[in-house]
Design a protein around this motif. Structure first.
Motif, PDB file in Angstrom:
ATOM      1  N   HIS A   1     -19.848  18.829  81.699  1.00  0.00           N
ATOM      2  CA  HIS A   1     -20.146  18.295  80.370  1.00  0.00           C
ATOM      3  C   HIS A   1     -19.102  18.636  79.312  1.00  0.00           C
ATOM      4  O   HIS A   1     -19.129  18.041  78.229  1.00  0.00           O
ATOM      5  CB  HIS A   1     -21.504  18.822  79.898  1.00  0.00           C
ATOM      6  CG  HIS A   1     -22.628  18.500  80.835  1.00  0.00           C
ATOM      7  ND1 HIS A   1     -23.034  17.201  81.099  1.00  0.00           N
ATOM      8  CD2 HIS A   1     -23.426  19.298  81.606  1.00  0.00           C
ATOM      9  CE1 HIS A   1     -24.038  17.224  81.962  1.00  0.00           C
ATOM     10  NE2 HIS A   1     -24.293  18.472  82.291  1.00  0.00           N
TER      11      HIS A   1
ATOM     12  N   ARG B   1     -11.075  17.195  76.192  1.00  0.00           N
ATOM     13  CA  ARG B   1     -10.693  15.856  76.613  1.00  0.00           C
ATOM     14  C   ARG B   1     -11.953  15.087  76.997  1.00  0.00           C
ATOM     15  O   ARG B   1     -13.000  15.667  77.242  1.00  0.00           O
ATOM     16  CB  ARG B   1      -9.730  15.905  77.803  1.00  0.00           C
ATOM     17  CG  ARG B   1     -10.325  16.490  79.071  1.00  0.00           C
ATOM     18  CD  ARG B   1      -9.334  16.390  80.222  1.00  0.00           C
ATOM     19  NE  ARG B   1      -9.917  16.827  81.473  1.00  0.00           N
ATOM     20  CZ  ARG B   1      -9.849  18.050  81.941  1.00  0.00           C
ATOM     21  NH1 ARG B   1      -9.218  18.979  81.241  1.00  0.00           N
ATOM     22  NH2 ARG B   1     -10.403  18.363  83.101  1.00  0.00           N
ATOM     23  N   THR B   2     -11.815  13.789  77.044  1.00  0.00           N
ATOM     24  CA  THR B   2     -12.949  12.928  77.361  1.00  0.00           C
ATOM     25  C   THR B   2     -13.138  12.873  78.870  1.00  0.00           C
ATOM     26  O   THR B   2     -12.187  12.668  79.612  1.00  0.00           O
ATOM     27  CB  THR B   2     -12.723  11.514  76.817  1.00  0.00           C
ATOM     28  OG1 THR B   2     -12.489  11.606  75.405  1.00  0.00           O
ATOM     29  CG2 THR B   2     -13.952  10.643  77.076  1.00  0.00           C
TER      30      THR B   2
ATOM     31  N   GLU C   1     -15.923  11.618  82.209  1.00  0.00           N
ATOM     32  CA  GLU C   1     -16.981  10.699  82.581  1.00  0.00           C
ATOM     33  C   GLU C   1     -18.325  11.413  82.583  1.00  0.00           C
ATOM     34  O   GLU C   1     -18.447  12.553  83.036  1.00  0.00           O
ATOM     35  CB  GLU C   1     -16.714  10.115  83.969  1.00  0.00           C
ATOM     36  CG  GLU C   1     -15.474   9.252  84.027  1.00  0.00           C
ATOM     37  CD  GLU C   1     -15.291   8.614  85.382  1.00  0.00           C
ATOM     38  OE1 GLU C   1     -14.267   7.968  85.599  1.00  0.00           O
ATOM     39  OE2 GLU C   1     -16.209   8.773  86.218  1.00  0.00           O
ATOM     40  N   HIS C   2     -19.319  10.737  82.038  1.00  0.00           N
ATOM     41  CA  HIS C   2     -20.658  11.327  82.009  1.00  0.00           C
ATOM     42  C   HIS C   2     -21.298  11.194  83.374  1.00  0.00           C
ATOM     43  O   HIS C   2     -21.430  10.096  83.913  1.00  0.00           O
ATOM     44  CB  HIS C   2     -21.515  10.627  80.961  1.00  0.00           C
ATOM     45  CG  HIS C   2     -22.938  11.113  80.948  1.00  0.00           C
ATOM     46  ND1 HIS C   2     -23.282  12.365  80.481  1.00  0.00           N
ATOM     47  CD2 HIS C   2     -24.082  10.518  81.361  1.00  0.00           C
ATOM     48  CE1 HIS C   2     -24.597  12.513  80.585  1.00  0.00           C
ATOM     49  NE2 HIS C   2     -25.093  11.400  81.130  1.00  0.00           N
TER      50      HIS C   2
END
Length: 408
Positions: A334, A362-363, A365-366
């Motif tokens: 998360h 950083r972004t 994936e969920h």
């Protein structure tokens, strides 16, 4: 009774001899194919053999792509450069960028279009959308758009240039598109494998918690109900023994009292085992394995350990390990890129564990979660007589605090 000539709706029946012969022939053919799969084609399933076969097929394709279109009076240098491009395809796995650079001249002045596309595809597979991929795409686009010799290129009209530009986009874009699809597939496979491991770990933790809670419930029932009833039986047997001075009644009272006393001792031992949670589930990792867990967690970690006793109760050690493991898993899932700070300290008769992470850098994936991880940790802490709490931090991170008593 013979079935020959018998007609049943939906079922076709012939002579028994012909059917048996057909079955024998089918069985023989199936045996031959099975033997071929086990003997002749079995080595083809090996990774090394498969890789060699693929490399040979690719080399044959790029050579044919050049050889079939070389004109009779081609300049020698264009043939040499096209051959060098074909050789560069062999090196594309170890040196993708250099192989692509070596194949480009053969495409510009020769006919090594397929070799350049293959090396660009391998480069994009390894580097994805890095700067090397963009350089390779620009070079391949230029080689397809510009015709050699240059005097013929300058004599073309705008329609030919426009069509060449469209074809150049496809020639340079198709290998990159395929490479991006391969990279996306590999990333999704890795995420699914990670998700499966996380769910399995959460299910095991939740199952352990349920078993521990059930053992505690059974221990309470056995202590409060069964133990009380057996104690009453022993007391009644003692009273009967005091009243019966001799004879069979006295022997019966002694036997009842002895059996009830022995049963009570065994019951108390069983209750102690249930409350301690001892079971034959195999060795469990403890706080001594935290170093290995942190090294393999793929999360930046700052660890601080203070005032630990020489020995810890096995349940507390396992609970500490599971707490850190679950927290690092949640940080990786998360809050990708965030640093986790772990503080472990023994004070006031308990083991304090605090895991705090920063906000995601950083972004990512969920990924869906089973939702049992933190719940299982809270139930484990409650069953061990400790405490468990979670909260957010001011900088957007997350904090987990757990305390387990050491007098277990």
């Amino acid at each position: 009774m013979s079935t020959e000539g018998l007609s049943i709706p939906g079922i076709s029946m012939g002579s028994s001899g012909a059917g048996a012969a057909d079955r024998v022939r089918r069985f023989r053919l199936a045996g031959v194919f099975a033997a071929l799969r086990r003997g002749v084609f079995a080595p083809l399933r090996r990774p090394v053999v498969t890789t060699v076969c693929v490399e040979l097929a690719v080399a044959m394709l790029v050579v044919l792509d050049v050889w079939l279109v070389v004109p009779p009076k081609a300049p020698p240098y264009s043939i040499y450069l096209s051959g060098a491009a074909c050789l560069a395809v062999v090196l594309r796995r170890r040196f993708p960028f250099l192989a692509m650079l070596a194949a480009v001249p053969g495409f510009l002045v020769g006919w090594a279009q397929l070799a350049s596309m293959i090396t660009l595809g391998m480069l994009a597979t390894r580097r994805q959308l890095g700067w090397q991929t963009w350089v390779g795409a620009a070079l391949v686009f230029t080689c397809r758009f510009v015709q050699w010799p240059l005097d013929e290129f300058t004599q073309l009209g705008w329609r030919e240039h426009f069509l060449d530009g469209i074809y150049s986009v496809f020639v340079a874009g198709m290998p990159i598109t395929i490479a991006l699809l391969i990279g996306a597939r590999a990333e999704i496979s890795a995420k699914l494998a990670e998700l499966a491991k996380s769910r399995d770990r959460e299910r095991r933790l939740y199952a352990d918690t349920i078993r521990a809670e059930e053992r505690a419930r059974l221990a309470r029932e056995m202590h409060d109900v069964v133990s009380h009833q057996i104690t009453l039986i022993a007391m009644q047997a003692g009273a009967l023994q005091a009243q019966a001075k001799e004879g069979p009644a006295l022997e019966t009272a002694q036997v009842i009292r002895g059996l009830s006393t022995r049963t009570l001792e065994e019951l108390r031992s069983l209750v102690s085992v249930l409350r301690s949670g001892s079971e034959d589930d195999g060795p469990r990792p403890g706080i001594g394995e935290l170093d290995h867990l942190i090294r393999t967690a793929d999360v930046p970690v700052q660890l601080s350990v203070e005032q630990l006793p020489d020995t810890l109760p096995s349940q507390v050690s396992a609970a500490a390990y599971r707490t850190v493991q679950e927290c690092l898993t949640n940080v990786h899932k998360h809050a990708p890129g965030a640093t986790a700070t772990i503080r472990i300290q023994a004070a006031s008769g308990g083991l304090d564990i605090e895991v705090e992470n920063e906000r995601a850098s950083r972004t990512g994936e969920h990924l869906p979660s089973g939702g049992h991880g933190l719940t299982g940790l809270a139930e484990r802490a409650r069953l061990l007589g400790g405490s468990f709490e979670t909260s957010g931090t001011k900088n957007g991170g997350f904090r987990v605090r757990a305390r387990y008593p050491l007098d277990r």
